[in-house]
Design an enzyme around this catalytic site. Structure first.
Site, PDB file in Angstrom:
ATOM      1  N   SER A   1       0.819  -1.227   0.000  1.00  5.94           N
ATOM      2  CA  SER A   1       0.000   0.000   0.000  1.00  5.94           C
ATOM      3  C   SER A   1       0.848   1.271   0.000  1.00  5.94           C
ATOM      4  O   SER A   1       0.399   2.321   0.433  1.00  5.94           O
ATOM      5  CB  SER A   1      -0.996  -0.028   1.162  1.00  5.94           C
ATOM      6  N   SER A   2       2.063   1.173  -0.518  1.00  2.00           N
ATOM      7  CA  SER A   2       2.914   2.372  -0.612  1.00  2.00           C
ATOM      8  C   SER A   2       2.562   3.210  -1.832  1.00  2.00           C
ATOM      9  O   SER A   2       2.982   4.360  -1.941  1.00  2.00           O
ATOM     10  CB  SER A   2       4.387   1.959  -0.694  1.00  2.00           C
ATOM     11  N   ARG A   3       1.829   2.613  -2.775  1.00  4.31           N
ATOM     12  CA  ARG A   3       1.469   3.347  -4.002  1.00  4.31           C
ATOM     13  C   ARG A   3       0.351   2.605  -4.710  1.00  4.31           C
ATOM     14  O   ARG A   3      -0.085   1.537  -4.249  1.00  4.31           O
ATOM     15  CB  ARG A   3       2.687   3.497  -4.926  1.00  4.31           C
TER      16      ARG A   3
ATOM     17  N   ASN B   1      -3.139  -7.221  -1.510  1.00 10.48           N
ATOM     18  CA  ASN B   1      -3.053  -6.368  -2.700  1.00 10.48           C
ATOM     19  C   ASN B   1      -1.687  -6.415  -3.374  1.00 10.48           C
ATOM     20  O   ASN B   1      -1.605  -6.225  -4.592  1.00 10.48           O
ATOM     21  CB  ASN B   1      -3.397  -4.921  -2.300  1.00 10.48           C
TER      22      ASN B   1
ATOM     23  N   SER C   1      -7.320 -10.425 -11.026  1.00  7.53           N
ATOM     24  CA  SER C   1      -7.246  -9.605 -12.250  1.00  7.53           C
ATOM     25  C   SER C   1      -8.123 -10.256 -13.312  1.00  7.53           C
ATOM     26  O   SER C   1      -8.298 -11.482 -13.302  1.00  7.53           O
ATOM     27  CB  SER C   1      -5.801  -9.569 -12.741  1.00  7.53           C
TER      28      SER C   1
ATOM     29  N   TYR D   1       1.770 -14.217 -14.488  1.00  7.26           N
ATOM     30  CA  TYR D   1       0.823 -13.336 -13.791  1.00  7.26           C
ATOM     31  C   TYR D   1      -0.596 -13.911 -13.832  1.00  7.26           C
ATOM     32  O   TYR D   1      -1.300 -13.951 -12.820  1.00  7.26           O
ATOM     33  CB  TYR D   1       0.884 -11.960 -14.453  1.00  7.26           C
TER      34      TYR D   1
ATOM     35  N   ALA E   1      -0.934 -16.868 -11.516  1.00 10.19           N
ATOM     36  CA  ALA E   1      -1.015 -16.447 -10.107  1.00 10.19           C
ATOM     37  C   ALA E   1      -2.402 -15.871  -9.802  1.00 10.19           C
ATOM     38  O   ALA E   1      -3.006 -16.181  -8.764  1.00 10.19           O
ATOM     39  CB  ALA E   1       0.061 -15.403  -9.809  1.00 10.19           C
TER      40      ALA E   1
HETATM   41  P1  NAP Z   1       1.863  -1.039  -8.228  1.00  6.52           P
HETATM   42  O1  NAP Z   1       1.472   0.373  -8.455  1.00  6.52           O
HETATM   43  O2  NAP Z   1       3.022  -1.590  -8.978  1.00  6.52           O
HETATM   44  O3  NAP Z   1       2.100  -1.225  -6.643  1.00  6.52           O
HETATM   45  C1  NAP Z   1       2.469  -2.479  -6.154  1.00  6.52           C
HETATM   46  C2  NAP Z   1       2.534  -2.452  -4.643  1.00  6.52           C
HETATM   47  O4  NAP Z   1       2.904  -3.766  -4.199  1.00  6.52           O
HETATM   48  C3  NAP Z   1       3.586  -1.484  -4.094  1.00  6.52           C
HETATM   49  O5  NAP Z   1       3.101  -0.895  -2.923  1.00  6.52           O
HETATM   50  C4  NAP Z   1       4.754  -2.410  -3.780  1.00  6.52           C
HETATM   51  O6  NAP Z   1       5.587  -1.956  -2.726  1.00  6.52           O
HETATM   52  C5  NAP Z   1       4.029  -3.658  -3.320  1.00  6.52           C
HETATM   53  N1  NAP Z   1       4.856  -4.856  -3.380  1.00  6.52           N
HETATM   54  C6  NAP Z   1       5.466  -5.404  -4.463  1.00  6.52           C
HETATM   55  N2  NAP Z   1       6.152  -6.497  -4.096  1.00  6.52           N
HETATM   56  C7  NAP Z   1       5.970  -6.648  -2.752  1.00  6.52           C
HETATM   57  C8  NAP Z   1       6.424  -7.583  -1.794  1.00  6.52           C
HETATM   58  N3  NAP Z   1       7.214  -8.609  -2.127  1.00  6.52           N
HETATM   59  N4  NAP Z   1       6.046  -7.417  -0.503  1.00  6.52           N
HETATM   60  C9  NAP Z   1       5.245  -6.379  -0.132  1.00  6.52           C
HETATM   61  N5  NAP Z   1       4.786  -5.461  -1.004  1.00  6.52           N
HETATM   62  C10 NAP Z   1       5.163  -5.598  -2.289  1.00  6.52           C
HETATM   63  O7  NAP Z   1       0.649  -2.043  -8.518  1.00  6.52           O
HETATM   64  P2  NAP Z   1      -0.928  -1.751  -8.660  1.00  6.52           P
HETATM   65  O8  NAP Z   1      -1.212  -1.487 -10.071  1.00  6.52           O
HETATM   66  O9  NAP Z   1      -1.349  -0.799  -7.618  1.00  6.52           O
HETATM   67  O10 NAP Z   1      -1.502  -3.204  -8.340  1.00  6.52           O
HETATM   68  C11 NAP Z   1      -2.006  -3.577  -7.053  1.00  6.52           C
HETATM   69  C12 NAP Z   1      -2.627  -4.956  -7.155  1.00  6.52           C
HETATM   70  O11 NAP Z   1      -3.696  -4.928  -8.118  1.00  6.52           O
HETATM   71  C13 NAP Z   1      -1.665  -6.043  -7.640  1.00  6.52           C
HETATM   72  O12 NAP Z   1      -1.944  -7.256  -7.008  1.00  6.52           O
HETATM   73  C14 NAP Z   1      -1.976  -6.130  -9.111  1.00  6.52           C
HETATM   74  O13 NAP Z   1      -1.624  -7.375  -9.647  1.00  6.52           O
HETATM   75  C15 NAP Z   1      -3.481  -5.915  -9.103  1.00  6.52           C
HETATM   76  N6  NAP Z   1      -3.994  -5.469 -10.376  1.00  6.52           N
HETATM   77  C16 NAP Z   1      -3.576  -4.314 -10.954  1.00  6.52           C
HETATM   78  C17 NAP Z   1      -4.069  -3.934 -12.192  1.00  6.52           C
HETATM   79  C18 NAP Z   1      -3.632  -2.684 -12.875  1.00  6.52           C
HETATM   80  O14 NAP Z   1      -4.040  -2.493 -14.042  1.00  6.52           O
HETATM   81  N7  NAP Z   1      -2.880  -1.804 -12.274  1.00  6.52           N
HETATM   82  C19 NAP Z   1      -4.997  -4.757 -12.839  1.00  6.52           C
HETATM   83  C20 NAP Z   1      -5.411  -5.926 -12.226  1.00  6.52           C
HETATM   84  C21 NAP Z   1      -4.913  -6.272 -10.988  1.00  6.52           C
HETATM   85  P3  NAP Z   1       7.024  -1.274  -3.026  1.00  6.52           P
HETATM   86  O15 NAP Z   1       6.677   0.055  -3.619  1.00  6.52           O
HETATM   87  O16 NAP Z   1       7.686  -1.172  -1.724  1.00  6.52           O
HETATM   88  O17 NAP Z   1       7.725  -2.181  -3.992  1.00  6.52           O
END
Ligand code: NAP
Length: 248
Positions: A14-16, A91, A143, A156, A159
């Protein structure tokens, strides 16, 4: 009108992006939240500051959720800091996109370890707290790609499909204590994860979306907040798409 008053919620990653918006929205609705990050400490602190400036309460815990012991410590610390745990939002996730011909074993392992094993690691450690909580909730980020597949995302999509099976199984295992387990299946949402896509690919995606745009992280956060609330106490075992009609 939903509220999350008295809810104690842990949101991984949840950092971004989506996780940060989920945390902000839930805090705004009255929840006490624990934020988690792997590397982006400053960004996580910024989210915490934003929540607190708006009158909310947030904690920050670093942990790589793909590591079982770190996930255990994360859940334990979140529980101790908040004095309870009603809702776990799994998440955190990454992509390592490549066609299978070019995909390396480490691309597969990294994605499966964070996106799927991470969900097991956190849920396994949180489950006893969720079972103790009134109206406990498990919310997992899957997803549309986990439902439909997508070229270049074998790791992906596997998973995210795994998360669907896990979510539905938890819906059956935990229901006797009133815990609901649901998955959110976003389409393409505007975050750093999708920023990596080329302009060509982005245009191709938009062509497939009836609403003709990427989704916003805030829109996913609204759905997550609803699923965490007592208004969703009879929704269990669902995989809810939020994709502008892409997978319809
Ligand atoms: P994002 O902007 O890349 O952010 C990913 C987050 O996960 C960051 O806070 C990151 O922390 C954290 N993270 C990554 N590896 C980690 C680990 N090993 N342990 C703890 N935290 C970890 O991704 P997002 O787009 O917000 O996606 C969030 C979720 O929604 C994911 O599960 C993604 O697969 C899913 N999703 C996203 C989309 C999309 O279009 N964006 C679509 C479908 C599903 P750090 O910053 O510290 O690395």
């Amino acid at each position: 009108m939903i509220n999350l008053n008295d809810k104690k919620i842990l949101i991984t990653g949840s950092s971004r992006g989506i996780g940060a918006e989920i945390a902000k929205k839930m805090a705004l609705l009255g929840a006490e939240v624990t934020l988690n990050y792997a590397n982006s400490r400053t960004r996580a602190e910024e989210v915490k500051n934003e929540i607190e400036a708006a009158g909310g309460t947030a904690h920050v815990v670093q942990a790589d959720i793909s590591d079982f012991d770190q996930a255990a410590e994360l859940v334990k610390t979140a529980y101790a800091k908040m004095g309870g745990l009603n809702v776990l939002v799994n998440n955190a996730g990454i992509t390592r996109d490549k066609l299978l011909l070019r995909m390396k074993e480490e691309d597969w392992d990294q994605v499966l370890n964070i996106n799927l094993k991470g969900v097991f690691n956190c849920t396994k450690n949180a489950v006893r707290y969720l079972l103790k909580a009134e109206n406990g909730k498990l919310i997992n980020l899957s997803s549309v790609v986990g439902i439909n597949g997508n070229a270049g995302q074998a790791n992906y999509s596997a998973a995210k499909a795994g998360i669907v099976g896990f979510t539905k199984t938890m819906a059956k295992e935990l229901a006797s204590k009133g815990v609901c387990s649901n998955a959110i299946a976003p389409g393409f949402i505007d975050t750093e994860m999708t920023d990596e896509l080329s302009e060509n690919i982005k245009a191709g995606v938009i062509d497939q979306v009836p609403l003709a745009r990427f989704g916003k992280a805030e829109e996913v956060a609204d759905l997550a907040a609803f699923l965490a609330s007592d208004n969703a106490n009879y929704i269990n075992g669902e995989v809810i798409k939020i994709d502008g009609g892409m997978g319809a």
